[in-house]
Design a protein around this motif. Structure first.
Motif, PDB file in Angstrom:
ATOM      1  N   TYR A  92       0.846  -1.192   0.000  1.00  0.00           N
ATOM      2  CA  TYR A  92       0.000   0.000   0.000  1.00  0.00           C
ATOM      3  C   TYR A  92       0.884   1.246   0.000  1.00  0.00           C
ATOM      4  CZ  TYR A  92      -4.434  -2.336   1.120  1.00  0.00           C
ATOM      5  OH  TYR A  92      -5.574  -3.076   1.073  1.00  0.00           O
ATOM      6  N   GLU A 108      -2.831   5.501   0.805  1.00  0.00           N
ATOM      7  CA  GLU A 108      -3.830   4.445   0.899  1.00  0.00           C
ATOM      8  C   GLU A 108      -3.940   3.919   2.330  1.00  0.00           C
ATOM      9  OE1 GLU A 108      -3.800   2.299  -3.483  1.00  0.00           O
ATOM     10  OE2 GLU A 108      -2.178   1.829  -2.088  1.00  0.00           O
ATOM     11  N   ARG A 138      -5.191  -2.149   8.250  1.00  0.00           N
ATOM     12  CA  ARG A 138      -3.918  -1.767   7.616  1.00  0.00           C
ATOM     13  C   ARG A 138      -2.984  -2.959   7.455  1.00  0.00           C
ATOM     14  NH1 ARG A 138      -3.199   4.039  10.694  1.00  0.00           N
ATOM     15  NH2 ARG A 138      -5.010   4.974   9.675  1.00  0.00           N
ATOM     16  N   LYS A 195      -1.518  -5.193  -0.530  1.00  0.00           N
ATOM     17  CA  LYS A 195      -2.834  -5.233  -1.161  1.00  0.00           C
ATOM     18  C   LYS A 195      -2.793  -6.323  -2.220  1.00  0.00           C
ATOM     19  CE  LYS A 195      -6.227  -2.766  -3.800  1.00  0.00           C
ATOM     20  NZ  LYS A 195      -7.042  -1.626  -3.799  1.00  0.00           N
TER      21      LYS A 195
END
Length: 167
Positions: free
Chosen positions: A57, A61, A70, A74
């Motif tokens: 990320y 983002e 978190r 991704k």
């Protein structure tokens, strides 16, 4: 006297039911294959490779995500379709592209094909592609098999060993 008629009627009904079941348990004769035929079943469930690689990320983002969401990477969910080709004695017998299941196209692809072949010696070639590539195959298996009449040869994919197997 009524008791005798009741027992006779009951015996007649049970006897006719037994004759009915006995008759249809042996007739008509069922033969799944002709006497000189064998069966090849191509059957597997396989997850294709992910369409996109996982990526980290960006800082922006991560800032937009809730603290408990978190994750460092991704990863897209969509998977590639699985393409399979089966050749018997050098002749293409089956070609299919199985789309991944699921709303997000992230499930397994399922392939099932039943092929009747004459009993005897056959050269079997199976190729499978589980990536987004448009040419070439990820897995391939070649074998010569001797099939006896009424034998069932199952072609499967062993995900533990990562290879196509003949059972």
């Amino acid at each position: 006297m009524k008791r005798v008629f009741d027992l006779a009627g009951q015996a007649l009904l049970y006897g006719s039911f037994a004759v009915f079941v006995g008759t249809f348990s042996h007739w008509p004769a069922y033969a799944p294959l002709a006497p000189d035929q064998a069966l090849i079943k191509l059957s597997f469930v396989h997850h294709g490779q992910r369409v996109a690689e996982c990526r980290p990320y960006t800082a922006e983002e991560l800032a937009k995500l809730a603290p408990n969401m978190r994750a460092p990477l991704k990863c897209e969910r969509e998977r590639a379709p699985v393409a399979v080709e089966l050749d018997i004695d050098g002749v293409p017998a089956y070609q299919h592209v199985a789309a991944p299941s699921g709303l997000s196209r992230d499930g397994a692809s399922t392939v099932y094909k039943r092929l009747e072949v004459p009993a005897g010696k056959h050269r079997i070639t199976v190729r499978m592609r589980d990536t987004t590539a448009t040419s070439g195959f990820t897995y391939q298996h070649d074998a010569t098999v001797e099939l006896v009449p009424a034998q069932v040869l199952v072609i499967d994919f062993d995900s533990q060993r990562g290879e196509i197997v003949l059972l």
